[in-house]
Design a protein around this motif. Structure first.
Motif, PDB file in Angstrom:
ATOM      1  N   ARG A 194      52.240  29.113  37.324  1.00  0.00           N
ATOM      2  CA  ARG A 194      51.738  27.943  38.039  1.00  0.00           C
ATOM      3  C   ARG A 194      52.689  26.764  37.928  1.00  0.00           C
ATOM      4  O   ARG A 194      52.496  25.743  38.588  1.00  0.00           O
ATOM      5  N   SER A 195      53.664  26.883  37.065  1.00  0.00           N
ATOM      6  CA  SER A 195      54.624  25.792  36.878  1.00  0.00           C
ATOM      7  C   SER A 195      55.408  25.540  38.159  1.00  0.00           C
ATOM      8  O   SER A 195      55.717  26.482  38.908  1.00  0.00           O
ATOM      9  N   TYR A 196      55.735  24.250  38.396  1.00  0.00           N
ATOM     10  CA  TYR A 196      56.491  23.906  39.591  1.00  0.00           C
ATOM     11  C   TYR A 196      57.968  23.753  39.262  1.00  0.00           C
ATOM     12  O   TYR A 196      58.340  23.166  38.234  1.00  0.00           O
ATOM     13  N   VAL A 197      58.764  24.280  40.161  1.00  0.00           N
ATOM     14  CA  VAL A 197      60.221  24.286  40.004  1.00  0.00           C
ATOM     15  C   VAL A 197      60.853  23.786  41.293  1.00  0.00           C
ATOM     16  O   VAL A 197      60.247  23.867  42.373  1.00  0.00           O
ATOM     17  N   PRO A 198      62.075  23.217  41.227  1.00  0.00           N
ATOM     18  CA  PRO A 198      62.686  22.610  42.419  1.00  0.00           C
ATOM     19  C   PRO A 198      63.007  23.636  43.497  1.00  0.00           C
ATOM     20  O   PRO A 198      63.527  24.709  43.218  1.00  0.00           O
ATOM     21  N   ALA A 199      62.686  23.292  44.738  1.00  0.00           N
ATOM     22  CA  ALA A 199      62.938  24.173  45.873  1.00  0.00           C
ATOM     23  C   ALA A 199      64.072  23.663  46.747  1.00  0.00           C
ATOM     24  O   ALA A 199      64.447  24.314  47.710  1.00  0.00           O
ATOM     25  N   LYS A 200      64.563  22.466  46.431  1.00  0.00           N
ATOM     26  CA  LYS A 200      65.671  21.914  47.200  1.00  0.00           C
ATOM     27  C   LYS A 200      66.872  21.753  46.287  1.00  0.00           C
ATOM     28  O   LYS A 200      66.758  21.580  45.080  1.00  0.00           O
ATOM     29  N   GLY A 201      68.037  21.773  46.870  1.00  0.00           N
ATOM     30  CA  GLY A 201      69.265  21.662  46.103  1.00  0.00           C
ATOM     31  C   GLY A 201      70.235  20.717  46.752  1.00  0.00           C
ATOM     32  O   GLY A 201      69.890  20.022  47.713  1.00  0.00           O
ATOM     33  N   PRO A 202      71.430  20.693  46.261  1.00  0.00           N
ATOM     34  CA  PRO A 202      71.898  21.526  45.141  1.00  0.00           C
ATOM     35  C   PRO A 202      71.506  20.943  43.785  1.00  0.00           C
ATOM     36  O   PRO A 202      71.132  19.769  43.701  1.00  0.00           O
ATOM     37  N   VAL A 203      71.591  21.782  42.751  1.00  0.00           N
ATOM     38  CA  VAL A 203      71.399  21.325  41.382  1.00  0.00           C
ATOM     39  C   VAL A 203      72.709  21.491  40.645  1.00  0.00           C
ATOM     40  O   VAL A 203      73.457  22.441  40.873  1.00  0.00           O
ATOM     41  N   LYS A 204      72.993  20.543  39.776  1.00  0.00           N
ATOM     42  CA  LYS A 204      74.237  20.572  39.006  1.00  0.00           C
ATOM     43  C   LYS A 204      73.901  20.808  37.547  1.00  0.00           C
ATOM     44  O   LYS A 204      73.154  20.041  36.940  1.00  0.00           O
ATOM     45  N   LEU A 205      74.415  21.917  37.003  1.00  0.00           N
ATOM     46  CA  LEU A 205      74.184  22.273  35.609  1.00  0.00           C
ATOM     47  C   LEU A 205      75.511  22.293  34.875  1.00  0.00           C
ATOM     48  O   LEU A 205      76.566  22.513  35.470  1.00  0.00           O
ATOM     49  N   GLU A 206      75.457  22.099  33.592  1.00  0.00           N
ATOM     50  CA  GLU A 206      76.664  21.971  32.783  1.00  0.00           C
ATOM     51  C   GLU A 206      77.567  23.204  32.900  1.00  0.00           C
ATOM     52  O   GLU A 206      77.112  24.344  32.729  1.00  0.00           O
TER      53      GLU A 206
END
Length: 834
Positions: free
Chosen positions: A477-489
């Protein structure tokens, strides 16, 4: 009185002496007077009338040749003296050469002494000769090839030495009689050796009619069974053989000797022993051999290799001659039982066709290779397999192997030959590999794609991230991002392949629609080490996972790591098996030649995630097939869960799915064959050409072309052709298999929102598992995989296993198995891209 000179008396007148005999000189005078002779005493210096002269020569010893002295009838000048042979006038009738011959008494005495010495030495040698024990049997005397079986205990292949050990009671009496008649008619009565046989053998050899050797069955058994009795043709070896045969005849029963002999002797066609011979020539068990078949096999013992060569040329004359001979000898052995056999069966029985197909050809080669590689991981070498007579039971299903091949060929027959497919099916509850597709013909292409081809998993890797998320205590049920981009290390920006209307979705929807940004953030939350731990426990190669983490960091979460089809099929088993994983394997049981368990099945289960996490993950993966990117894999009669995967530019396309009873993965990729100048050439049997025509310039070290991975082309995604192949195979695999349901969704864990929950819209909320919602959340439909992976698979490095070996697999080449002693071809040429 003064001494006076001695004056001899004058001798009476005699006949004149022969001129050749001078008169003796008178004795010189002395100072002493000769004593007067007594009356009648002759003067010692004088002779009677028989002698006129006193010879100065020594007298002959008395008793030698009387009358042969001088003046005798046979003496010199005698009237009857014959001249000796060779001019010898002085040795009577005896020739000169006979003077050197010993007396016959001496000869006899010498012979007796010599014979006593010889027999004494023989007696000592015989006494000191040790009787061989079973521990002194030759290493190869009971070598027995191993048999590989399908899951239904039907024979897949036989490897190594052709020998089937039999007991005495299994050998029919008429077969025993045929062998005895052919090789040693006095076997049941003799002492282990046969002097008449030796004489007969010499005469037969000289006359050119040899039909039976000098060695008895006991001697042959000793020579072929025990160490220390070589095949050399020397007197010493023959004597040792005779001694051993005599002693063995006292120690073993005739039944034991005959059984050991028949289990050891070579019959031809690669068959050692009567058991293997019955199978090789008549496709029978030894118990079922007829008298005629027994006679034919007995006749072959004399020279099996020569008979093989003649029969191969169509010349049955030599074996027919031996067959006739054995029938005649059997009739002599037991006229009542075998007297009419020659009239009843004048020609040898019809033989079965020689089976000379190579089981390392066709589909069977892949399966045999797979079994051999797995045996090697368990410490069983090819030599052990060839000699130790193992019975190797596998989980491979013949029908499913053909179903896999047919499903692949059905969907790819019109495609470019550069396109490759790999498939594997594993029972999730046992870890048993049930079927796979590694190629069509091992003899032409020995590279087994199912076990050896490592390709980027793309979004088909996301279920391991999902498992780590749920196992960490977070919910669907947790919500997670559906749009991007995402920047990770340490990672290039990660975006989605298609736009989403919502800024955030729950984890179930993110799984169904394969949203990259959601899974990248989920991987960041649980940590890459957690993801790697889950995936490795599920059976993926940990070294590859760690290499990907070190080089591509969070791209691991969306599938930049490389996997095989077998790893993926087994990895998804954790969802169908309540969170447990059993290592993938082919071998279910290994028995020794006596039928005793040698190696049990490796079925140790590892808990990877909780049953609740497995149930919730399965619910999300069901949504992929019901409404997401994997609808093309849905089966009409049962629930399916799975995940698609397509990497950048469609270079690899996966569908990995499962039912409660079977987990199957299908991967597709394309490899172009390029020369050093960049010219593209077509592959041959899925392999890039190494040579070019008759040119000697190119070889394995300098190949004419090498593989280079390129995009599959338009329309190739995990949800298209890969899912279609999966569905075709699983439809056949699940035929007549009871329908089972997956566990209900548990909704375990706590909510951990990685993105704000979207504001609800006035429209009614629909169940994401409702098939009517298909494609609603996708900007473009049907929903495509959301992969944007910036790592070119052509630039991915390779990892070599520490021991240089890879678990391999094999496939079936036809309905019949064959029995060869040939080794598999050399290591397959790697088809991985450079």
């Amino acid at each position: 009185m003064a001494a006076q000179a001695y004056e001899p008396e004058p001798a009476p007148p005699t006949a004149p002496a022969p001129p050749t005999a001078p008169a003796a000189a008178p004795a010189p005078p002395t100072g002493r007077q000769r004593p007067q002779r007594r009356r009648g005493e002759q003067d010692p210096r004088a002779r009677g009338e028989q002698e006129t002269v006193v010879s100065e020569m020594p007298r002959r010893a008395r008793g030698r040749n009387p009358g042969s002295g001088p003046g005798g009838p046979a003496g010199p000048g005698g009237p009857d003296r014959p001249r000796g042979r060779g001019g010898n006038d002085g040795d009577g009738d005896k020739p000169k050469w006979r003077r050197f011959l010993p007396s016959w008494k001496l000869v006899v005495a010498g012979f007796v002494v010599f014979s006593a010495g010889i027999f004494g030495m023989i007696a000592v040698a015989y006494t000191n000769m040790q009787v061989p024990t079973q521990d002194q049997a030759q290493d190869s005397v009971d070598d027995q090839g191993s048999v590989i079986y399908y899951d239904n205990k039907k024979v897949l292949a036989k490897l190594g030495v052709k020998r089937t050990l039999v007991e005495y009671k299994q050998i029919p009496r008429h077969v025993q009689d045929a062998v005895v008649a052919a090789e040693n008619g006095s076997f049941w009565e003799d002492s282990g050796i046969s002097f008449p046989g030796m004489v007969r053998s010499v005469w037969s050899t000289v006359s050119g009619t040899q039909v039976q050797g000098a060695s008895t069955i006991t001697q042959q058994m000793a020579r072929n069974y025990y160490d220390g009795l070589s095949q050399e043709r020397t007197v010493e070896r023959k004597i040792r053989e005779i001694f051993v045969a005599v002693k063995l005849n006292k120690q073993l029963s005739k039944d034991q000797i005959l059984t050991q002999y028949l289990n050891t002797i070579y019959f031809g066609r690669g068959a050692n022993g009567i058991g293997a011979a019955a199978e090789a020539f008549f496709k029978k068990k030894v118990e079922n051999l007829t008298p005629e078949e027994g006679a034919y096999l007995a006749g072959r013992i004399q020279n099996p290799d020569a008979f093989d060569r003649a029969e191969a040329k169509g010349d049955l004359g030599p074996t027919e001659y031996r067959y006739d001979y054995v029938l005649r000898e059997m009739a002599k052995l037991d006229p009542a039982k075998y007297g009419n056999l020659a009239a009843k069966s004048p020609t040898a029985p019809k033989l079965k066709k020689v089976s000379n197909r190579d089981y390392f050809a066709g589909l069977s080669g892949y399966m045999v290779e797979a079994v051999l590689n797995e045996l090697k991981t368990r410490g069983i070498s090819r030599e052990d397999i060839d000699k130790n007579g193992y019975k190797i039971y596998t989980s491979l299903n013949k029908r499913l192997m053909f179903a896999a091949r047919n499903a692949v060929n059905q969907h790819t027959k019109s495609m470019n030959p550069e396109i490759q497919v790999t498939l594997a099916a594993v029972d999730p509850r046992t870890g048993r590999i049930r079927a796979f597709y590694g190629g069509d013909d091992y003899a032409k292409d020995s590279w087994n794609d199912a076990f050896l081809s490592r390709k980027q998993a793309a979004s088909a890797f996301k279920p391991y991230v999902l498992a780590a998320w749920l196992d960490a205590g977070y919910s669907l049920r947790s919500y997670v991002p559906a749009k991007g981009p995402v920047k990770l290390e340490g990672t290039t920006p990660i975006d989605n392949d298609h736009a989403s209307r919502a800024s955030a979705v729950d984890v179930l929807t993110a799984t169904a629609d394969s949203i990259n940004t959601a899974y990248a953030k989920m991987g960041e939350k649980v940590g890459l080490d957690k993801v790697i731990d889950i995936a490795a426990k599920a059976g993926l190669d940990k070294s590859w996972l760690e290499k990907t983490r070190n080089n591509q960091h969070y791209l691991l979460t969306i599938g930049s790591s490389e996997v095989t089809a077998v790893e993926q099929a087994g990895g998804y088993s954790i969802f169908a098996n309540e969170g447990k994983h059993i290592p993938n394997h082919l071998i279910t049981r290994i028995e020794d030649k006596n039928g005793k368990l040698k190696f049990p099945e490796l079925r140790t289960a590892t808990k990877v995630i909780s049953p609740e996490a497995a149930a919730d993950a399965t619910a999300a993966l069901q949504a992929v097939v019901k409404q997401g990117t994997g609808t093309g894999a849905a089966l009409y009669d049962r629930p399916v869960a799975g995940k698609t995967g397509t990497n950048n530019n469609n270079k690899e396309a996966w569908f990995v799915g499962f039912t409660p009873q079977l987990s199957t993965s299908v991967g597709m990729f394309r490899q172009e064959c390029r020369t050093k100048t960049g010219k593209v050439v077509q592959p041959k049997n899925d392999i890039c050409p190494v040579t070019r025509g008759k040119s000697t310039r190119y070889n394995d070290q300098n190949p004419y072309s090498t593989p280079y991975e390129v995009p599959l082309g338009t329309g190739f995604q995990g949800g298209s052709y890969s899912a279609a192949i999966w569905k075709t195979f699983m439809t056949e695999a699940m035929r007549n298999v009871p329908v089972e349901q997956f566990p209900e969704r548990v909704d375990s864990g706590v909510n951990e929102d990685l993105a704000p929950k979207p504001i609800p819209t006035p429209t009614a909320t629909k169940d994401p598992l409702d098939e009517e919602n298909l494609g609603e959340d996708c900007e473009i439909g049907p929903c495509d995989d959301g992969e944007i992976i910036t790592i070119d698979p052509n630039e991915m490095g390779t990892i070599t296993d520490d021991d240089g070996s890879v678990l391999g697999g094999g496939t079936l080449g036809g309905d019949e198995h064959v029995y060869l002693q040939s080794a598999p071809p050399t290591a397959p040429t790697r088809r991985e891209t450079r």
